[in-house]
Design a protein around this motif. Sequence first.
Motif, PDB file in Angstrom:
ATOM      1  N   HIS A 232     -28.031  49.257 -58.059  1.00  9.08           N
ATOM      2  CA  HIS A 232     -26.494  49.233 -57.508  1.00  9.08           C
ATOM      3  C   HIS A 232     -25.884  51.009 -57.135  1.00  9.08           C
ATOM      4  CE1 HIS A 232     -24.062  51.457 -60.904  1.00  9.08           C
ATOM      5  NE2 HIS A 232     -25.056  50.578 -61.564  1.00  9.08           N
ATOM      6  N   ASP A 235     -21.796  51.078 -57.866  1.00  8.59           N
ATOM      7  CA  ASP A 235     -20.562  49.610 -58.068  1.00  8.59           C
ATOM      8  C   ASP A 235     -21.873  48.759 -59.730  1.00  8.59           C
ATOM      9  OD1 ASP A 235     -19.568  47.745 -58.383  1.00  8.59           O
ATOM     10  OD2 ASP A 235     -19.040  47.441 -55.955  1.00  8.59           O
ATOM     11  N   GLY A 239     -23.100  45.474 -59.914  1.00  6.83           N
ATOM     12  CA  GLY A 239     -24.085  45.668 -60.196  1.00  6.83           C
ATOM     13  C   GLY A 239     -24.794  44.310 -61.708  1.00  6.83           C
ATOM     14  N   GLN A 259     -28.860  52.543 -61.315  1.00  3.04           N
ATOM     15  CA  GLN A 259     -28.120  53.259 -60.333  1.00  3.04           C
ATOM     16  C   GLN A 259     -29.535  54.141 -58.512  1.00  3.04           C
ATOM     17  OE1 GLN A 259     -24.084  55.128 -59.884  1.00  3.04           O
ATOM     18  NE2 GLN A 259     -25.259  55.175 -60.948  1.00  3.04           N
ATOM     19  N   THR A 272     -23.423  50.389 -52.261  1.00  6.82           N
ATOM     20  CA  THR A 272     -24.913  49.011 -51.977  1.00  6.82           C
ATOM     21  C   THR A 272     -25.187  48.151 -53.508  1.00  6.82           C
ATOM     22  OG1 THR A 272     -24.703  50.871 -50.948  1.00  6.82           O
ATOM     23  CG2 THR A 272     -27.010  49.350 -51.748  1.00  6.82           C
ATOM     24  N   VAL A 273     -25.546  47.112 -53.602  1.00  3.36           N
ATOM     25  CA  VAL A 273     -25.795  46.539 -54.563  1.00  3.36           C
ATOM     26  C   VAL A 273     -27.633  45.470 -54.033  1.00  3.36           C
ATOM     27  CG1 VAL A 273     -25.286  44.408 -56.088  1.00  3.36           C
ATOM     28  CG2 VAL A 273     -23.594  46.141 -55.203  1.00  3.36           C
TER      29      VAL A 273
END
Length: 281
Positions: A232, A235, A239, A259, A272-273
């Motif tokens: 992630h 976030d 995640g 991350q 972003t995940v």
Amino acid sequence: MQKVAVLTDSTADIPQDLREEQNINVIPLSVVHEDKSYLDGIDIKSEEFYKLLEATETLPKSSQPSPGDFIKIYERLLESYTEVISIHISSGLSGTLSSALQAKEMLKAKIHVIDSKSISVGTGLQVLEAVKGVAGGLEIEQVLAKVAKIKDNMEVLFTLNTLEYLHKGGRIGKVSSIMSSLLNIKPVIKVEDGAYVPFAKVRSRKNALDKIVASFEEFAQGRKVRNFAVAHGADLDAGLKITEALENLFNMKAAIFTQVGPVIGVHTGPGTVGAAICFED
């Protein structure tokens, strides 16, 4: 017995504790911001990077290691090992692999350079497979074959919270970026043959995460899951949510939870995940 070192680059997003535990060597890419260069994971960590990204109006850029950088690390490794397995970010997304191949050619040593055809934890899972094979005493050809099989039996999906960073980086038109923002459209992107390809467009963040999980469930029909990893970009909650869903779905723990690092984060931005899943043959 051959002593084999495993090397990857910082875009594999392998957590530091796992690197140390598994003896994984890493060559960093760089983030360049306002004429200052930061080595990924050394001079700038993910947490610092995302704060910088949100505070600046100037989009940082990424920079690959030079052939000379690779020569230095290869020479260091070859002082203790007879061969090196070198696994890197897709050649379709970075020139890192080209630098590695140039260094190999100049050194004329037993260096096996592999194009992961992937990014982030997709590369990371291939690295873990190489490390497992080396630790298990497999011959180098067997290790390379196992990594190739993992690469051929992997799916990678991720979603972006915003298209702003792809737009700033010239990867998407301004109109598309604005319209997606206005309509709250969240893209789901697939990594296919080492490149980003559109996979789905959904409304809302929740729907994007649900789409990723549902798609992995569909991909897994009739196949056995070997392992999976989640990353992630600033976030943690999202995640953890997707990790829990996949762990429950496949009844196993994630091999990597991490991350997204600064170099990939330059293009994907915060929020972003994504996940990578490997299947058995």
